[in-house]
Scaffold this motif. Structure first.
Motif, mmCIF file in Angstrom:
data_model
loop_
_atom_site.group_PDB
_atom_site.id
_atom_site.type_symbol
_atom_site.label_atom_id
_atom_site.label_comp_id
_atom_site.label_asym_id
_atom_site.label_seq_id
_atom_site.Cartn_x
_atom_site.Cartn_y
_atom_site.Cartn_z
ATOM 1 N N PHE A 5 11.320 11.239 55.193
ATOM 2 C CA PHE A 5 12.345 10.272 55.285
ATOM 3 C C PHE A 5 11.869 8.983 55.103
ATOM 4 O O PHE A 5 12.613 7.915 54.823
ATOM 5 C CB PHE A 5 12.999 10.679 56.467
ATOM 6 N N GLY A 6 10.592 8.591 55.558
ATOM 7 C CA GLY A 6 10.137 7.216 55.478
ATOM 8 C C GLY A 6 9.937 6.819 54.033
ATOM 9 O O GLY A 6 10.418 5.609 53.934
ATOM 10 N N ILE A 7 9.415 7.599 53.230
ATOM 11 C CA ILE A 7 9.273 7.358 51.933
ATOM 12 C C ILE A 7 10.687 7.182 51.104
ATOM 13 O O ILE A 7 10.836 6.294 50.384
ATOM 14 C CB ILE A 7 8.513 8.405 51.120
ATOM 15 N N LYS A 8 11.613 8.159 51.526
ATOM 16 C CA LYS A 8 12.916 8.082 51.041
ATOM 17 C C LYS A 8 13.786 6.853 51.436
ATOM 18 O O LYS A 8 14.335 6.072 50.678
ATOM 19 C CB LYS A 8 13.817 9.461 51.333
ATOM 20 N N TYR A 9 13.525 6.367 52.717
ATOM 21 C CA TYR A 9 14.105 5.146 52.947
ATOM 22 C C TYR A 9 13.638 3.935 52.472
ATOM 23 O O TYR A 9 14.281 2.991 52.132
ATOM 24 C CB TYR A 9 13.822 5.059 54.516
ATOM 25 N N TYR A 10 12.192 3.908 52.046
ATOM 26 C CA TYR A 10 11.681 2.732 51.578
ATOM 27 C C TYR A 10 12.034 2.673 50.150
ATOM 28 O O TYR A 10 12.535 1.510 49.618
ATOM 29 C CB TYR A 10 10.060 3.184 51.469
ATOM 30 N N LEU A 11 11.992 3.818 49.473
ATOM 31 C CA LEU A 11 12.654 3.942 47.918
ATOM 32 C C LEU A 11 14.035 3.356 47.921
ATOM 33 O O LEU A 11 14.551 2.584 46.914
ATOM 34 C CB LEU A 11 12.440 5.434 47.414
ATOM 35 N N ALA A 16 18.295 -0.655 46.666
ATOM 36 C CA ALA A 16 19.279 -1.826 47.168
ATOM 37 C C ALA A 16 18.855 -3.032 46.897
ATOM 38 O O ALA A 16 19.394 -4.221 46.620
ATOM 39 C CB ALA A 16 19.472 -1.516 48.435
ATOM 40 N N LYS A 17 17.574 -3.553 47.124
ATOM 41 C CA LYS A 17 16.824 -4.797 46.966
ATOM 42 C C LYS A 17 17.075 -5.116 45.549
ATOM 43 O O LYS A 17 17.402 -6.443 45.049
ATOM 44 C CB LYS A 17 15.455 -4.958 47.270
ATOM 45 N N LYS A 18 16.673 -4.375 44.573
ATOM 46 C CA LYS A 18 16.655 -4.701 43.182
ATOM 47 C C LYS A 18 18.252 -4.815 42.748
ATOM 48 O O LYS A 18 18.404 -5.605 42.107
ATOM 49 C CB LYS A 18 16.111 -3.382 42.334
ATOM 50 N N ARG A 19 19.236 -4.135 43.134
ATOM 51 C CA ARG A 19 20.527 -4.351 42.766
ATOM 52 C C ARG A 19 21.034 -5.435 43.455
ATOM 53 O O ARG A 19 21.648 -6.215 42.783
ATOM 54 C CB ARG A 19 21.242 -3.159 43.559
ATOM 55 N N TYR A 20 20.655 -5.974 44.710
ATOM 56 C CA TYR A 20 20.973 -7.203 45.194
ATOM 57 C C TYR A 20 20.513 -8.224 44.332
ATOM 58 O O TYR A 20 21.317 -9.440 44.037
ATOM 59 C CB TYR A 20 20.378 -7.377 46.703
ATOM 60 N N LEU A 21 19.239 -8.403 44.068
ATOM 61 C CA LEU A 21 18.731 -9.463 43.218
ATOM 62 C C LEU A 21 19.184 -9.527 41.799
ATOM 63 O O LEU A 21 19.338 -10.643 41.378
ATOM 64 C CB LEU A 21 17.213 -9.356 43.118
ATOM 65 N N LYS A 22 19.368 -8.295 41.290
ATOM 66 C CA LYS A 22 20.046 -8.241 39.981
ATOM 67 C C LYS A 22 21.572 -9.121 40.018
ATOM 68 O O LYS A 22 22.133 -9.916 39.287
ATOM 69 C CB LYS A 22 20.496 -7.180 39.538
ATOM 70 N N ALA A 23 22.292 -8.926 41.156
ATOM 71 C CA ALA A 23 23.650 -9.154 41.514
ATOM 72 C C ALA A 23 23.456 -10.966 41.381
ATOM 73 O O ALA A 23 24.389 -11.597 40.866
ATOM 74 C CB ALA A 23 24.200 -8.677 42.610
ATOM 75 N N ILE A 24 22.602 -11.335 42.193
ATOM 76 C CA ILE A 24 22.457 -12.778 42.253
ATOM 77 C C ILE A 24 22.009 -13.292 41.112
ATOM 78 O O ILE A 24 22.465 -14.348 40.753
ATOM 79 C CB ILE A 24 21.201 -13.051 43.438
ATOM 80 N N SER A 25 20.997 -12.599 40.335
ATOM 81 C CA SER A 25 20.889 -13.260 39.009
ATOM 82 C C SER A 25 21.962 -13.409 38.282
ATOM 83 O O SER A 25 22.296 -14.274 37.442
ATOM 84 C CB SER A 25 20.041 -12.469 38.502
#
Length: 179
Positions: A5-11, A16-25
């Protein structure tokens, strides 16, 4: 299971971070495109008046019309988020040629751009609004001729761009304009 679950949460958080940065870009890219399409209509009207002012010289009409067309082509073309400063400088030269035809001996402009600065990647149309303001507001307070200088150099690893005019500072009137 805690490791799973730790690895899954991290991934999931990385995704989500990638999607957020792409949306900002994408939002920044859309904003830059909108700015590029919001050319000041006053500039266009004044440029057309510069063409009319040259009506007795077909060569001058052709030159100013070509400079205007080249500037508009550069300002409205689809571009990348960042482009070399050298492209911006070429567009500024066309812009200044039109302004020079409009103001004649009342305007003295020059661009000084170091070789190292020409290759620096910048947002398109970054300097033109500053130059436009330097001319517009400088004409209100400067003795003739208005002197405008654009300089660009790399200083300690940073691009330094300066747009200066020979006019005086006008204290903004908040009742007339918010900017």
């Amino acid at each position: 299971s805690a490791l799973y679950f730790g690895i899954k949460y991290y991934l999931l958080s990385q995704e989500a971070k990638k999607r957020y940065l792409k949306a900002i870009s994408m939002a920044h890219e859309a904003q830059l495109k909108m700015l590029r399409y919001q050319l000041n209509p006053h500039f266009l009207f004044n440029a057309l008046n510069a063409v009319i002012a040259c009506k007795h010289s077909p060569d001058d009409v052709a030159r100013v019309t070509q400079d205007l067309a080249d500037f508009l082509r550069s300002a409205l073309r689809d571009s990348r988020l960042l482009e070399p400063l050298s492209r911006e400088v070429k567009a500024l030269e066309k812009y200044l040629a039109v302004q020079q035809a409009r103001f004649g001996s009342k305007l003295d402009c020059r661009i000084i751009c170091d070789r190292a600065a020409r290759g620096v990647m910048v947002p398109p149309m970054m300097i033109q609004p500053l130059l436009e303001n330097a001319i517009a507001y400088g004409m209100q307070t400067s003795d003739d001729p208005l002197r405008v200088e654009v300089s660009a150099r790399v200083n300690a690893g940073w691009l330094e761009v300066v747009v200066a005019n020979s006019g005086s500072w006008i204290t903004p009137d908040p009742e007339c304009s918010p900017g």
